[in-house]
Scaffold this motif. Structure first.
Motif, PDB file in Angstrom:
ATOM      1  N   ALA A 458       0.835  -1.202   0.000  1.00 54.90           N
ATOM      2  CA  ALA A 458       0.000   0.000   0.000  1.00 54.90           C
ATOM      3  C   ALA A 458       0.871   1.253   0.000  1.00 54.90           C
ATOM      4  N   GLY A 459       1.969   1.222   0.770  1.00 59.09           N
ATOM      5  CA  GLY A 459       2.882   2.360   0.800  1.00 59.09           C
ATOM      6  C   GLY A 459       3.545   2.599  -0.538  1.00 59.09           C
ATOM      7  N   MET A 460       3.931   1.527  -1.225  1.00 55.51           N
ATOM      8  CA  MET A 460       4.530   1.666  -2.537  1.00 55.51           C
ATOM      9  C   MET A 460       3.539   2.293  -3.521  1.00 55.51           C
ATOM     10  N   CYS A 461       2.280   1.851  -3.474  1.00 56.31           N
ATOM     11  CA  CYS A 461       1.259   2.435  -4.345  1.00 56.31           C
ATOM     12  C   CYS A 461       1.087   3.924  -4.048  1.00 56.31           C
ATOM     13  N   ARG A 469       3.763  11.437   2.144  1.00 52.92           N
ATOM     14  CA  ARG A 469       3.689  11.489   3.603  1.00 52.92           C
ATOM     15  C   ARG A 469       2.999  10.235   4.152  1.00 52.92           C
ATOM     16  N   LYS A 470       1.874   9.875   3.541  1.00 52.84           N
ATOM     17  CA  LYS A 470       1.172   8.678   4.003  1.00 52.84           C
ATOM     18  C   LYS A 470       1.987   7.420   3.712  1.00 52.84           C
ATOM     19  N   CYS A 471       2.712   7.426   2.596  1.00 54.30           N
ATOM     20  CA  CYS A 471       3.601   6.302   2.271  1.00 54.30           C
ATOM     21  C   CYS A 471       4.608   6.081   3.391  1.00 54.30           C
ATOM     22  N   ALA A 472       5.252   7.150   3.846  1.00 52.62           N
ATOM     23  CA  ALA A 472       6.266   7.023   4.904  1.00 52.62           C
ATOM     24  C   ALA A 472       5.661   6.446   6.178  1.00 52.62           C
ATOM     25  N   GLU A 473       4.428   6.857   6.501  1.00 58.36           N
ATOM     26  CA  GLU A 473       3.759   6.334   7.696  1.00 58.36           C
ATOM     27  C   GLU A 473       3.506   4.840   7.575  1.00 58.36           C
ATOM     28  N   TYR A 474       3.037   4.419   6.401  1.00 54.33           N
ATOM     29  CA  TYR A 474       2.746   3.000   6.198  1.00 54.33           C
ATOM     30  C   TYR A 474       4.022   2.156   6.232  1.00 54.33           C
ATOM     31  N   GLU A 475       5.090   2.671   5.657  1.00 54.56           N
ATOM     32  CA  GLU A 475       6.328   1.898   5.633  1.00 54.56           C
ATOM     33  C   GLU A 475       6.925   1.766   7.034  1.00 54.56           C
ATOM     34  N   LYS A 476       6.761   2.770   7.874  1.00 56.89           N
ATOM     35  CA  LYS A 476       7.212   2.670   9.265  1.00 56.89           C
ATOM     36  C   LYS A 476       6.436   1.576  10.009  1.00 56.89           C
ATOM     37  N   PRO A 483      10.528  -6.283  12.097  1.00 55.00           N
ATOM     38  CA  PRO A 483      11.732  -5.513  12.445  1.00 55.00           C
ATOM     39  C   PRO A 483      13.048  -6.097  11.943  1.00 55.00           C
ATOM     40  N   LEU A 484      13.080  -7.380  11.577  1.00 57.67           N
ATOM     41  CA  LEU A 484      14.333  -7.989  11.143  1.00 57.67           C
ATOM     42  C   LEU A 484      14.397  -8.218   9.642  1.00 57.67           C
ATOM     43  N   SER A 485      13.361  -7.887   8.930  1.00 58.16           N
ATOM     44  CA  SER A 485      13.348  -8.054   7.474  1.00 58.16           C
ATOM     45  C   SER A 485      12.519  -6.921   6.893  1.00 58.16           C
ATOM     46  N   ARG A 486      13.163  -5.799   6.603  1.00 58.23           N
ATOM     47  CA  ARG A 486      12.404  -4.585   6.310  1.00 58.23           C
ATOM     48  C   ARG A 486      12.943  -3.800   5.113  1.00 58.23           C
ATOM     49  N   ASN A 487      13.810  -4.420   4.314  1.00 61.52           N
ATOM     50  CA  ASN A 487      14.444  -3.668   3.232  1.00 61.52           C
ATOM     51  C   ASN A 487      13.462  -3.132   2.211  1.00 61.52           C
ATOM     52  N   ASP A 488      12.437  -3.934   1.851  1.00 60.42           N
ATOM     53  CA  ASP A 488      11.469  -3.474   0.861  1.00 60.42           C
ATOM     54  C   ASP A 488      10.789  -2.190   1.318  1.00 60.42           C
ATOM     55  N   ARG A 495      12.405   6.650  -0.767  1.00 59.73           N
ATOM     56  CA  ARG A 495      11.849   7.394  -1.897  1.00 59.73           C
ATOM     57  C   ARG A 495      10.895   8.478  -1.411  1.00 59.73           C
ATOM     58  N   ALA A 496      10.067   8.132  -0.408  1.00 62.03           N
ATOM     59  CA  ALA A 496       9.123   9.114   0.128  1.00 62.03           C
ATOM     60  C   ALA A 496       9.866  10.284   0.761  1.00 62.03           C
ATOM     61  N   LYS A 497      10.899   9.997   1.545  1.00 60.73           N
ATOM     62  CA  LYS A 497      11.669  11.069   2.189  1.00 60.73           C
ATOM     63  C   LYS A 497      12.317  11.977   1.148  1.00 60.73           C
ATOM     64  N   PHE A 498      12.800  11.370   0.051  1.00 65.65           N
ATOM     65  CA  PHE A 498      13.411  12.163  -1.011  1.00 65.65           C
ATOM     66  C   PHE A 498      12.402  13.143  -1.596  1.00 65.65           C
ATOM     67  N   HIS A 499      11.225  12.664  -1.916  1.00 67.19           N
ATOM     68  CA  HIS A 499      10.212  13.525  -2.526  1.00 67.19           C
ATOM     69  C   HIS A 499       9.631  14.528  -1.532  1.00 67.19           C
TER      70      HIS A 499
END
Length: 585
Positions: A458-461, A469-476, A483-488, A495-499
């Motif tokens: 959903a965050g990627m979409c 902003r909502k993307c960053a919230e969802y990815e967090k 917590p141990l497998s979060r690279n995606d 990308r969200a932080k960049f934009h």
């Protein structure tokens, strides 16, 4: 005595905590070590290796091929983990294994020299039950073996002058990430609601191939629990990294940030299945609930539901009326499809043309047995979509429609399964149908409030559609659930932080991803764009050179074509720095 030199792959194995095990049970430990040495000796011989030195709990072997040495090491750890599955954690006999390709001295059959020392040092920094290989070995095997390789960075080891780059090598389904190693000394705060992690169930059947079946049982319990709003449930990608590891439950709870941990075992004999499970409070290690369940193979879903219902009751969680209907929805189908499904999903995780083709075959075999098996339908939708995305299939329109059909079939078969909507959202995104993609992503989260993958997709979409902003919230939230497998999720957060105009955060997040996945193009592209905007133009150019070294035919226009941005200005913001940093047009 004559001394000769030769270039070999050195395999060094050693038992973790051997003195402690001997002190607790000398006879039992010697018996267990003999059994495990038989496994190691057999696999070393099968892979063309030669045992050079042995000393109590350690083994040193040489191989003429780095590929055979690493394959042997990974197969050995899988087989050794299986022997531990019937034991309590305090009696596990777990090996650390290191592999290095280098020059050695040979005298009377024994091996000496820096090549041996480096392999031994890599073994010493490996986690129990894992394989650590050198950078030189990695370069020999990375394109040959369908394994996961986690970059641990340069390692300064005893009596070796230069740092040695280390990689964790293992099966794609359960290799611990560098994040897992880094997080092992940190604690996550407990949430304000019951929280639980489901560990992989022990296979008690005595047949290694039944591990797939045991995994399927544990995953189904986890998936059912993840539908409940009043729980926080850790994703399998994080909880399954503890497979075969002799870690204290209190430590696992601290690392994952959960109060409760579920352990279980599965014994399958003929048409009968016996399940045992126990729920443990990670704060003090006490048992909250434990029970055994037995029935026919055809009743396995009912047995799983009984476990889950008892857990919900033990945690005193109240389900809403809608959750009762959704969580305890009657399921149909045979668990015999698990093996094909898990093989397909494992192959899907290794993004390569041949492994995706093999994944598709395995998933289609699962669906030939049970056409309504929703997990296989969902992963097949992702697999077909990725085959188009990466240019491995040319029939774009037809393939996307096929993938969408698989997602639709999954939703029809099980309207409560969040992965069906995730698959639909994923396909719709790459069809550039943004409103449908966003709606499917939100539906996935509503159905799977504890599903880290749902938040990631959903965050990627949202990211490509422009809601950064909502993307960053969802990815967090995705990262908290896994917590141990979060690279995606970290890539989409970067990308969200960049934009959002925060290139420093984007640079730092992308750099952390690249420590573990150094060749991930998306993370590299975000890093280049962030560095360029920060004025670090030389570093940006160097990163582009690395990208082109791995992908000589890559161009800015080709890269842009694969990014499903809704708005041209957002696409230009990422691609323009790539062009300026030297990527060909």
């Amino acid at each position: 005595m004559a001394v000769s030199r030769k270039l070999v792959a050195v395999f060094a194995a050693d038992v973790e905590g051997y003195s402690r095990l001997m002190g607790a049970d000398e006879v039992g430990t010697l018996k267990g070590l003999t059994e495990r040495r038989a496994i190691l000796d057999r696999l070393i011989e099968e892979h063309g290796g030669r045992i050079a030195n042995t000393a109590g709990d350690s083994v040193l072997a040489e191989f003429g091929s780095a590929v055979e040495a690493v394959q042997c090491a990974v197969e050995a750890q899988t087989a050794l983990a299986q022997t531990n599955s019937s034991l309590p954690p305090d009696k596990y006999i777990s090996f650390r294994i290191g592999v290095h390709i280098g020059d050695v001295m040979v005298r009377a059959g024994d091996l000496f020299g820096d090549g041996v020392n480096i392999a031994a040092r890599l073994q010493s920094i490996a986690e129990p039950g894992s394989v650590c290989i050198s950078g030189a070995t990695y370069e020999q095997v990375k394109k040959v073996l369908p394994l996961s390789f986690t970059d641990l960075g340069p390692q300064q080891v005893k009596n070796i002058g230069e740092p040695i780059r280390g990689y964790v090598a293992g099966r794609l389904v359960d290799t611990p990430s560098a994040a897992a190693f880094a997080s092992s000394s940190k604690s996550l705060p407990l949430p304000d609601k019951p929280s639980i992690a489901v560990l992989p169930f022990h296979n008690m059947s005595g047949e290694p191939e039944q591990e797939y079946f045991a995994d399927g049982i544990a995953e189904d319990v986890l998936t059912t629990l993840s539908k409940i709003q009043e729980l926080l449930v850790i994703a399998r990608n994080s909880s399954f990294v503890f497979r075969g590891q002799a870690r204290d439950i209190r430590e696992i709870g601290r690392i994952l940030g959960v109060r409760y941990v579920l352990e279980g075992s599965v014994r399958k004999a003929g048409n009968r299945v016996r399940l045992a499970a126990q729920l443990i409070d990670s704060l003090n290690g006490s048992h909250v609930w434990a029970d055994r369940f037995e029935g026919d193979l055809d009743d396995v879903f009912d047995l799983q539901d009984r476990i889950t219902q008892d857990i919900v009751a033990a945690l005193e969680v109240r389900l809403t009326f809608g959750e009762v209907a959704r969580v305890w929805r009657k399921r149909s189908g045979s668990p015999l499809v698990y093996e094909h499904f898990i093989r397909g999903r494992t192959l899907n995780l290794n993004y390569a043309k041949h492994t995706h083709a093999q994944a598709r075959l395995e998933l289609e075999r699962a669906l030939a047995i049970n056409p309504a098996f929703t997990p296989a339908l969902c992963i097949l939708a992702f697999t077909v979509t990725d085959q188009v995305r990466f240019g491995w299939r040319r029939d774009e329109t037809t393939s996307y429609e096929t993938a969408l059909e698989h997602g639709g079939q999954a939703v029809t078969a099980d309207p409560s399964n969040c992965y069906g909507y995730m698959a639909i959202g994923y396909v719709r995104l790459y069809q550039r149908q943004y409103d449908e993609a966003l709606a499917a992503g939100e539906k996935a989260i509503a159905l799977g409030p504890n599903c880290s993958d749902a938040y990631t997709v959903a965050g990627m979409c949202l990211s490509y559609a422009g809601d950064f902003r909502k993307c960053a919230e969802y990815e967090k939230q995705s990262q908290r659930l896994s917590p141990l497998s979060r690279n995606d999720s970290m890539v989409d957060e970067a990308r969200a932080k960049f934009h959002l105009g925060n290139p420093v955060a984007a640079r730092d997040i992308a750099s952390r991803v690249l420590v573990e996945r150094p060749h991930w193009l998306t993370a590299q592209a975000i890093l280049v764009a962030s560095l360029w905007n920060l004025g670090s133009e030389d570093e940006a150019r160097l990163t582009v050179k690395r990208m082109l070294a791995d992908h000589p035919s890559l161009t800015a226009s080709r890269w842009a074509q694969g990014l499903p941005y809704r708005h041209q200005t957002d696409l230009d913001a990422v691609v323009t720095p790539l062009r300026l940093a030297g990527m060909p047009e």
